[in-house]
Design a protein around this motif. Structure first.
Motif, PDB file in Angstrom:
ATOM      1  N   VAL A   1       0.819  -1.214   0.000  1.00 20.77           N
ATOM      2  CA  VAL A   1       0.000   0.000   0.000  1.00 20.77           C
ATOM      3  C   VAL A   1       0.848   1.258   0.000  1.00 20.77           C
ATOM      4  N   PHE A   2       1.840   1.314   0.893  1.00 21.51           N
ATOM      5  CA  PHE A   2       2.654   2.528   0.968  1.00 21.51           C
ATOM      6  C   PHE A   2       3.624   2.626  -0.208  1.00 21.51           C
ATOM      7  N   GLY A   3       4.050   1.477  -0.726  1.00 20.80           N
ATOM      8  CA  GLY A   3       4.863   1.501  -1.935  1.00 20.80           C
ATOM      9  C   GLY A   3       4.087   2.085  -3.106  1.00 20.80           C
ATOM     10  N   ALA A   4       2.800   1.716  -3.190  1.00 18.31           N
ATOM     11  CA  ALA A   4       1.948   2.263  -4.243  1.00 18.31           C
ATOM     12  C   ALA A   4       1.749   3.763  -4.063  1.00 18.31           C
ATOM     13  N   ASP A   5       1.551   4.197  -2.819  1.00 20.03           N
ATOM     14  CA  ASP A   5       1.373   5.631  -2.551  1.00 20.03           C
ATOM     15  C   ASP A   5       2.604   6.428  -2.973  1.00 20.03           C
ATOM     16  N   ILE A   6       3.772   5.932  -2.569  1.00 22.72           N
ATOM     17  CA  ILE A   6       5.016   6.643  -2.878  1.00 22.72           C
ATOM     18  C   ILE A   6       5.286   6.632  -4.381  1.00 22.72           C
ATOM     19  N   GLY A   7       5.108   5.463  -5.004  1.00 33.25           N
ATOM     20  CA  GLY A   7       5.330   5.360  -6.434  1.00 33.25           C
ATOM     21  C   GLY A   7       4.380   6.246  -7.226  1.00 33.25           C
ATOM     22  N   ALA A   8       3.113   6.293  -6.791  1.00 29.52           N
ATOM     23  CA  ALA A   8       2.128   7.127  -7.476  1.00 29.52           C
ATOM     24  C   ALA A   8       2.468   8.601  -7.343  1.00 29.52           C
ATOM     25  N   TYR A   9       2.956   8.994  -6.180  1.00 24.53           N
ATOM     26  CA  TYR A   9       3.302  10.403  -5.960  1.00 24.53           C
ATOM     27  C   TYR A   9       4.413  10.842  -6.917  1.00 24.53           C
ATOM     28  N   PHE A  10       5.487  10.075  -6.955  1.00 21.92           N
ATOM     29  CA  PHE A  10       6.624  10.481  -7.784  1.00 21.92           C
ATOM     30  C   PHE A  10       6.347  10.300  -9.278  1.00 21.92           C
ATOM     31  N   ALA A  11       5.641   9.235  -9.641  1.00 21.09           N
ATOM     32  CA  ALA A  11       5.304   9.042 -11.058  1.00 21.09           C
ATOM     33  C   ALA A  11       4.338  10.125 -11.525  1.00 21.09           C
ATOM     34  N   GLY A  12       3.389  10.473 -10.655  1.00 20.35           N
ATOM     35  CA  GLY A  12       2.450  11.531 -11.010  1.00 20.35           C
ATOM     36  C   GLY A  12       3.140  12.866 -11.179  1.00 20.35           C
ATOM     37  N   LYS A  13       4.104  13.171 -10.285  1.00 20.41           N
ATOM     38  CA  LYS A  13       4.847  14.421 -10.386  1.00 20.41           C
ATOM     39  C   LYS A  13       5.685  14.478 -11.662  1.00 20.41           C
ATOM     40  N   ALA A  14       6.289  13.344 -11.998  1.00 16.89           N
ATOM     41  CA  ALA A  14       7.225  13.334 -13.126  1.00 16.89           C
ATOM     42  C   ALA A  14       6.525  13.180 -14.479  1.00 16.89           C
ATOM     43  N   PHE A  15       5.476  12.341 -14.514  1.00 12.92           N
ATOM     44  CA  PHE A  15       4.897  11.985 -15.808  1.00 12.92           C
ATOM     45  C   PHE A  15       3.399  12.273 -15.909  1.00 12.92           C
ATOM     46  N   GLY A  16       2.778  12.725 -14.824  1.00 13.22           N
ATOM     47  CA  GLY A  16       1.332  12.871 -14.803  1.00 13.22           C
ATOM     48  C   GLY A  16       0.797  13.837 -15.845  1.00 13.22           C
ATOM     49  N   ARG A  17      -0.032  13.332 -16.727  1.00 15.73           N
ATOM     50  CA  ARG A  17      -0.653  14.172 -17.764  1.00 15.73           C
ATOM     51  C   ARG A  17      -2.164  13.943 -17.815  1.00 15.73           C
ATOM     52  N   ASN A  18      -2.567  12.709 -17.657  1.00 17.34           N
ATOM     53  CA  ASN A  18      -3.974  12.334 -17.824  1.00 17.34           C
ATOM     54  C   ASN A  18      -4.630  12.101 -16.470  1.00 17.34           C
ATOM     55  N   LYS A  19      -5.678  12.870 -16.201  1.00 14.13           N
ATOM     56  CA  LYS A  19      -6.372  12.758 -14.930  1.00 14.13           C
ATOM     57  C   LYS A  19      -7.047  11.391 -14.809  1.00 14.13           C
ATOM     58  N   LEU A  20      -7.008  10.836 -13.604  1.00 11.37           N
ATOM     59  CA  LEU A  20      -7.604   9.527 -13.356  1.00 11.37           C
ATOM     60  C   LEU A  20      -9.125   9.654 -13.230  1.00 11.37           C
ATOM     61  N   LEU A  21      -9.577  10.359 -12.209  1.00  9.80           N
ATOM     62  CA  LEU A  21     -11.006  10.628 -12.003  1.00  9.80           C
ATOM     63  C   LEU A  21     -11.136  12.065 -11.497  1.00  9.80           C
ATOM     64  N   PRO A  22     -11.084  13.028 -12.393  1.00 12.05           N
ATOM     65  CA  PRO A  22     -11.038  14.435 -11.975  1.00 12.05           C
ATOM     66  C   PRO A  22     -12.248  14.892 -11.166  1.00 12.05           C
ATOM     67  N   ASN A  23     -13.401  14.257 -11.355  1.00 11.35           N
ATOM     68  CA  ASN A  23     -14.577  14.641 -10.570  1.00 11.35           C
ATOM     69  C   ASN A  23     -14.451  14.244  -9.109  1.00 11.35           C
ATOM     70  N   VAL A  24     -13.620  13.247  -8.841  1.00 13.53           N
ATOM     71  CA  VAL A  24     -13.452  12.747  -7.477  1.00 13.53           C
ATOM     72  C   VAL A  24     -12.198  13.321  -6.833  1.00 13.53           C
ATOM     73  N   SER A  25     -11.071  13.217  -7.538  1.00 16.15           N
ATOM     74  CA  SER A  25      -9.788  13.680  -7.001  1.00 16.15           C
ATOM     75  C   SER A  25      -8.949  14.253  -8.143  1.00 16.15           C
ATOM     76  N   PRO A  26      -9.001  15.558  -8.341  1.00 16.07           N
ATOM     77  CA  PRO A  26      -8.332  16.192  -9.490  1.00 16.07           C
ATOM     78  C   PRO A  26      -6.825  15.978  -9.540  1.00 16.07           C
ATOM     79  N   GLY A  27      -6.193  15.687  -8.404  1.00 13.86           N
ATOM     80  CA  GLY A  27      -4.740  15.577  -8.380  1.00 13.86           C
ATOM     81  C   GLY A  27      -4.198  14.243  -8.841  1.00 13.86           C
ATOM     82  N   LYS A  28      -5.032  13.219  -8.907  1.00 10.35           N
ATOM     83  CA  LYS A  28      -4.547  11.887  -9.253  1.00 10.35           C
ATOM     84  C   LYS A  28      -4.548  11.678 -10.758  1.00 10.35           C
TER      85      LYS A  28
END
Length: 271
Positions: free
Chosen positions: A145-172
């Motif tokens: 769980v925490f590995g996924a959280d950390i990986g998602a944070y850094f991958a999102g910062k570095a490569f994030g372009r496409n919103k996952l579910l913007p109506n629910v959580s715009p940052g993911k």
């Protein structure tokens, strides 16, 4: 703010390690139960309850449920099965949101959802701790769980372009999701190879790990949905720099029942 966040994080880590390593049986159940009661107090805020008394009554009621359930000790499947049904429903809710939200906006339904979220998570952690290799099983859950959280944070910062579910959580972002999944599965694969698991066990373990990571994301998004509905940024300010207890365990509340289910289904075939 960063200093405050780090100090709080260190204190929380020390408390968590002390509780998980030093406590067993009823004392461990009470330790986890106290955390869950704080989360229940916060959940009522997400239900729209502004009265302190109402929030306390809900938390105490949940605590009494835990006392009775610990004493009577029903089989863990009776916690896992309804929890998994709920998380399938929650997945549909976040995928369709805001469509269909009028069906569950009532306070009573949200309070019921809270029971389905928190009680199985408590029971699952207590069950895992009681197993022969309980601490290692819990460590495996935390790494996923925490590995996924950390990986998602850094991958999102570095490569994030496409919103996952913007109506629910715009940052993911979708890139963050895949990055988190990649980190978790890499860690899981490394652990399995280190333990000498056979090919079949590795494949089953990776499939189970992927499902646990994905449902943990649903847990995170579900809390985000209810916070958005309540107009709140954090579940509370109990943890300086971190928000509330729910903000720290939302992913785990969804991951725990499925993780337990995977062990019940596949545990004898893994090694």
């Amino acid at each position: 703010m960063l200093k405050q966040r780090v100090i709080t994080g260190v204190i929380l880590a020390l408390i968590a390690v002390s509780g998980f390593v030093g406590l067993q049986g009823v004392w461990f159940a009470a330790f986890i139960g106290a955390v869950v009661m704080l989360a229940a107090w916060e959940w009522m805020r997400l239900c729209g309850e502004t009265r302190q008394g109402g929030r306390i009554v809900y938390a105490v009621t949940l605590g009494l449920f835990m006392v009775g359930l610990y004493r009577d000790a029903p089989a863990i499947i009776f916690f896992v099965a309804p929890a998994l049904v709920w998380w399938v429903m929650a997945t549909m809710m976040i995928l369709r949101y805001p469509n269909g939200s009028g069906l569950w906006r009532g306070s009573f339904l949200r309070q019921l959802f809270g029971l389905l979220i928190l009680l199985p998570a408590w029971a699952g952690v207590v069950w895992l701790r009681a197993q022969e290799h309980g601490l290692w099983m819990l460590l495996g859950l935390a790494v996923l769980v925490f590995g996924a959280d950390i990986g998602a944070y850094f991958a999102g910062k570095a490569f994030g372009r496409n919103k996952l579910l913007p109506n629910v959580s715009p940052g993911k972002t979708r890139e963050g999701l895949f990055g988190g999944l990649l980190v978790s599965l890499s860690l899981a694969l490394a652990a399995m190879l280190y333990l000498g698991w056979g090919l079949q066990s590795v494949v089953l373990g990776l499939v189970g790990s992927a499902l646990v990571v994905l449902i943990s994301v649903v847990g995170d998004l579900t809390e985000s949905l209810f916070k958005r509905e309540a107009g709140l940024k954090d579940s509370s300010n109990l943890l300086p720099g971190h928000g509330g207890v729910l903000d720290r365990i939302d992913s785990l509340t969804a991951a725990i029942p499925l993780y337990v289910g995977v062990w019940l289904l596949l545990g004898s075939r893994l090694a």
